[in-house]
Design a protein around this motif. Structure first.
Motif, PDB file in Angstrom:
ATOM      1  N   LEU A   7      -0.869  -0.708   1.487  1.00 12.09           N
ATOM      2  CA  LEU A   7      -2.103  -0.939   0.758  1.00 12.09           C
ATOM      3  C   LEU A   7      -2.079  -0.233  -0.595  1.00 12.09           C
ATOM      4  CD1 LEU A   7      -4.558  -0.251   3.733  1.00 12.09           C
ATOM      5  CD2 LEU A   7      -3.683  -2.481   2.981  1.00 12.09           C
ATOM      6  N   ASP A   8      -2.958  -0.670  -1.498  1.00 15.02           N
ATOM      7  CA  ASP A   8      -3.032  -0.047  -2.824  1.00 15.02           C
ATOM      8  C   ASP A   8      -3.336   1.443  -2.719  1.00 15.02           C
ATOM      9  OD1 ASP A   8      -2.488  -2.421  -4.093  1.00 15.02           O
ATOM     10  OD2 ASP A   8      -4.587  -2.913  -4.511  1.00 15.02           O
ATOM     11  N   ILE A   9      -4.221   1.811  -1.793  1.00 15.42           N
ATOM     12  CA  ILE A   9      -4.586   3.218  -1.657  1.00 15.42           C
ATOM     13  C   ILE A   9      -3.393   4.052  -1.189  1.00 15.42           C
ATOM     14  CG2 ILE A   9      -5.386   3.040   0.753  1.00 15.42           C
ATOM     15  CD1 ILE A   9      -7.661   4.968  -0.017  1.00 15.42           C
ATOM     16  N   GLU A  10      -2.489   3.440  -0.439  1.00 13.61           N
ATOM     17  CA  GLU A  10      -1.298   4.144   0.014  1.00 13.61           C
ATOM     18  C   GLU A  10      -0.288   4.296  -1.118  1.00 13.61           C
ATOM     19  OE1 GLU A  10      -1.108   3.078   4.725  1.00 13.61           O
ATOM     20  OE2 GLU A  10      -0.568   1.472   3.321  1.00 13.61           O
ATOM     21  N   ARG A  11      -0.152   3.282  -1.942  1.00 16.40           N
ATOM     22  CA  ARG A  11       0.720   3.401  -3.115  1.00 16.40           C
ATOM     23  C   ARG A  11       0.220   4.504  -4.045  1.00 16.40           C
ATOM     24  NH1 ARG A  11       0.000  -2.258  -2.662  1.00 16.40           N
ATOM     25  NH2 ARG A  11       1.859  -3.307  -1.838  1.00 16.40           N
ATOM     26  N   ASP A  12      -1.109   4.554  -4.189  1.00 18.77           N
ATOM     27  CA  ASP A  12      -1.708   5.591  -5.026  1.00 18.77           C
ATOM     28  C   ASP A  12      -1.450   6.973  -4.428  1.00 18.77           C
ATOM     29  OD1 ASP A  12      -3.635   6.522  -7.174  1.00 18.77           O
ATOM     30  OD2 ASP A  12      -4.690   7.195  -5.374  1.00 18.77           O
ATOM     31  N   LEU A  13      -1.535   7.079  -3.099  1.00 17.71           N
ATOM     32  CA  LEU A  13      -1.237   8.352  -2.443  1.00 17.71           C
ATOM     33  C   LEU A  13       0.194   8.789  -2.728  1.00 17.71           C
ATOM     34  CD1 LEU A  13      -1.790  10.680  -0.444  1.00 17.71           C
ATOM     35  CD2 LEU A  13      -1.063   9.119   1.397  1.00 17.71           C
ATOM     36  N   LYS A  14       1.122   7.882  -2.568  1.00 23.94           N
ATOM     37  CA  LYS A  14       2.532   8.224  -2.804  1.00 23.94           C
ATOM     38  C   LYS A  14       2.754   8.681  -4.233  1.00 23.94           C
ATOM     39  CE  LYS A  14       7.260   6.483  -2.427  1.00 23.94           C
ATOM     40  NZ  LYS A  14       8.132   5.341  -2.049  1.00 23.94           N
ATOM     41  N   ASP A  15       2.194   7.952  -5.193  1.00 25.29           N
ATOM     42  CA  ASP A  15       2.354   8.325  -6.604  1.00 25.29           C
ATOM     43  C   ASP A  15       1.763   9.712  -6.867  1.00 25.29           C
ATOM     44  OD1 ASP A  15       3.563   5.899  -7.086  1.00 25.29           O
ATOM     45  OD2 ASP A  15       1.770   4.969  -7.955  1.00 25.29           O
ATOM     46  N   SER A  16       0.616   9.990  -6.273  1.00 23.66           N
ATOM     47  CA  SER A  16      -0.049  11.283  -6.485  1.00 23.66           C
ATOM     48  C   SER A  16       0.750  12.422  -5.867  1.00 23.66           C
ATOM     49  CB  SER A  16      -1.461  11.255  -5.882  1.00 23.66           C
ATOM     50  OG  SER A  16      -2.279  10.299  -6.534  1.00 23.66           O
ATOM     51  N   LEU A  17       1.303  12.188  -4.669  1.00 24.52           N
ATOM     52  CA  LEU A  17       2.091  13.227  -4.014  1.00 24.52           C
ATOM     53  C   LEU A  17       3.363  13.546  -4.807  1.00 24.52           C
ATOM     54  CD1 LEU A  17       1.751  12.103  -0.271  1.00 24.52           C
ATOM     55  CD2 LEU A  17       0.728  14.129  -1.328  1.00 24.52           C
ATOM     56  N   VAL A  18       4.035  12.524  -5.298  1.00 25.62           N
ATOM     57  CA  VAL A  18       5.253  12.729  -6.086  1.00 25.62           C
ATOM     58  C   VAL A  18       4.927  13.461  -7.386  1.00 25.62           C
ATOM     59  CG1 VAL A  18       7.059  11.551  -7.395  1.00 25.62           C
ATOM     60  CG2 VAL A  18       6.517  10.805  -5.070  1.00 25.62           C
ATOM     61  N   LYS A  19       3.822  13.078  -8.007  1.00 22.07           N
ATOM     62  CA  LYS A  19       3.422  13.724  -9.260  1.00 22.07           C
ATOM     63  C   LYS A  19       3.078  15.189  -9.039  1.00 22.07           C
ATOM     64  CE  LYS A  19       0.192  13.242 -13.141  1.00 22.07           C
ATOM     65  NZ  LYS A  19      -0.924  12.438 -13.710  1.00 22.07           N
ATOM     66  N   GLU A  20       2.422  15.489  -7.916  1.00 22.98           N
ATOM     67  CA  GLU A  20       1.979  16.857  -7.652  1.00 22.98           C
ATOM     68  C   GLU A  20       3.099  17.744  -7.116  1.00 22.98           C
ATOM     69  OE1 GLU A  20      -0.367  20.244  -7.162  1.00 22.98           O
ATOM     70  OE2 GLU A  20      -0.743  18.404  -8.304  1.00 22.98           O
ATOM     71  N   PHE A  21       3.917  17.219  -6.215  1.00 24.17           N
ATOM     72  CA  PHE A  21       4.892  18.050  -5.509  1.00 24.17           C
ATOM     73  C   PHE A  21       6.342  17.812  -5.931  1.00 24.17           C
ATOM     74  CE2 PHE A  21       1.252  17.773  -2.608  1.00 24.17           C
ATOM     75  CZ  PHE A  21       1.047  19.117  -2.319  1.00 24.17           C
ATOM     76  N   GLY A  22       6.554  16.829  -6.775  1.00 24.86           N
ATOM     77  CA  GLY A  22       7.918  16.468  -7.122  1.00 24.86           C
ATOM     78  C   GLY A  22       8.425  15.386  -6.193  1.00 24.86           C
TER      79      GLY A  22
END
Length: 341
Positions: free
Chosen positions: A5-20
């Motif tokens: 889902l779009d919300i899951e793609r957004d989660l992944k992008d946010s996690l990578v941006k925050e944690f590497g």
């Protein structure tokens, strides 16, 4: 099979941006592993509660989509998004142990999915607390379950806003309603328990629109009335009365949930109104029963009391609607007049 889902793609992008990339991918992989292990549990809720409206994978996806719609971009940080999505995944799993108190029956399921000993007691504490606040009673016996939550909890070494997350989940769940939650064939065959029938009838008539531009949640109900030989049979009339009474209750409930969520979530403050429109159909023709859209706002007049739906608009009195429907069905002139309108 679950489609991302779009919300899951957004989660992944946010996690990578925050944690590497490495840690972000690991955290997202743990999230998807939880989701995939919960799939058979969601699918089997129907074995325990066969009369419930859908609480399976489609409902969980719908709640996630509603949460995505009501939460502005960048309102939550990566940790809050992760806690929120994990809580959505678990929020209805307790139904597999029975509907009553399902929001408090998640601990064993969490352990089954995440393994024992748990990889993170803090994550479990957060998920159980947020899930527990989406229904049931608070410690003081009231329905103000979100108040029992700490304002913040530490998650991956930084604070997250617990009440904010819980309010978004609770309101998103309330908005996840519609035809997709019932089966038309089983509904018409009266296959559901009489206590559950109204929930299926309600799901069948309901459409919900998140209208942020107009600062409202818009409810639309399409009610199809069968007529046979110029009359509406007594059983259908009784079922229709029960449906209208329940729809009025649900309009009020959704509006209360909207106001409740706004109190605890700054991002839901935009939703200042609930509107509801009832549309009746007979023999494929729309009937004009003189019902203007209902508008429920946050305006409170000092000294006043909450009004029922018919008190807000007398045209919504159930007996008045029933009389108009019977007139439209039984009188040819009235039927022609309705169709000409």
């Amino acid at each position: 099979m679950w489609e991302t889902l779009d919300i899951e793609r957004d989660l992944k992008d946010s996690l990578v941006k925050e944690f590497g990339e490495s840690q972000g991918d690991t955290l997202y992989g743990e999230y998807t592993a939880v989701r995939d292990k919960l799939l058979p549990i969601w699918k089997n809720v129907v074995r325990t509660e066969p009369d419930l409206t859908d609480h399976g994978p489609e409902h969980i996806a719908d709640v996630l989509n509603q949460v995505y719609e009501i939460t502005p971009t960048n309102h939550l940080d990566a940790r809050e998004k992760l806690a929120l999505l994990l809580s959505v995944l678990f929020h209805d799993t307790g139904n597999i142990h029975g509907r009553e108190g399902h929001e408090k029956k998640v601990s064993d399921i969490y352990d089954h999915v995440r393994g024992t000993p748990t990889p993170s007691f803090q994550e479990k504490k957060i998920v159980l607390a947020v899930v527990g606040a989406h229904g049931g009673e608070a410690r003081d016996g009231s329905k103000d379950t979100i108040r029992d939550l700490a304002e913040t909890e530490a998650f991956h070494k930084k604070p997250i806003r617990m009440r904010e997350i819980a309010a978004i989940l609770r309101f998103g769940d309330e908005l996840a309603e519609g035809k997709q939650r019932t089966c038309e064939y089983l509904r018409r065959a009266h296959a559901f328990d009489i206590k559950s029938e109204k929930y299926h009838d309600y799901a069948n008539i309901t459409e919900i629109c998140i209208d942020r531009g107009n600062k409202r949640i818009a409810l639309t109900y399409h009610i199809d009335v069968d007529s046979k030989d110029g009359t509406i049979d007594a059983d259908q009339l009784e079922r229709l009365k029960r449906l209208l009474e329940f729809a009025y209750y649900r309009i009020r409930k959704l509006d209360e949930e909207r106001q409740y969520a706004r109190f605890y979530s700054s991002c839901l403050g935009d939703f200042k109104q609930t509107s509801a429109t009832l549309t009746f159909w007979m023999d494929g023709q729309q009937l004009d029963l003189g019902l203007e859209p209902l508008e429920l706002t946050d305006l409170v007049v000092p000294g006043g009391t909450a009004k029922t739906i018919p008190e807000l608009d007398s045209a919504y009195a159930i007996e008045t609607i029933i009389n108009k429907l019977e007139g439209a069905c039984g009188t040819p002139d009235a039927q022609n007049e309705q169709e000409a309108t």
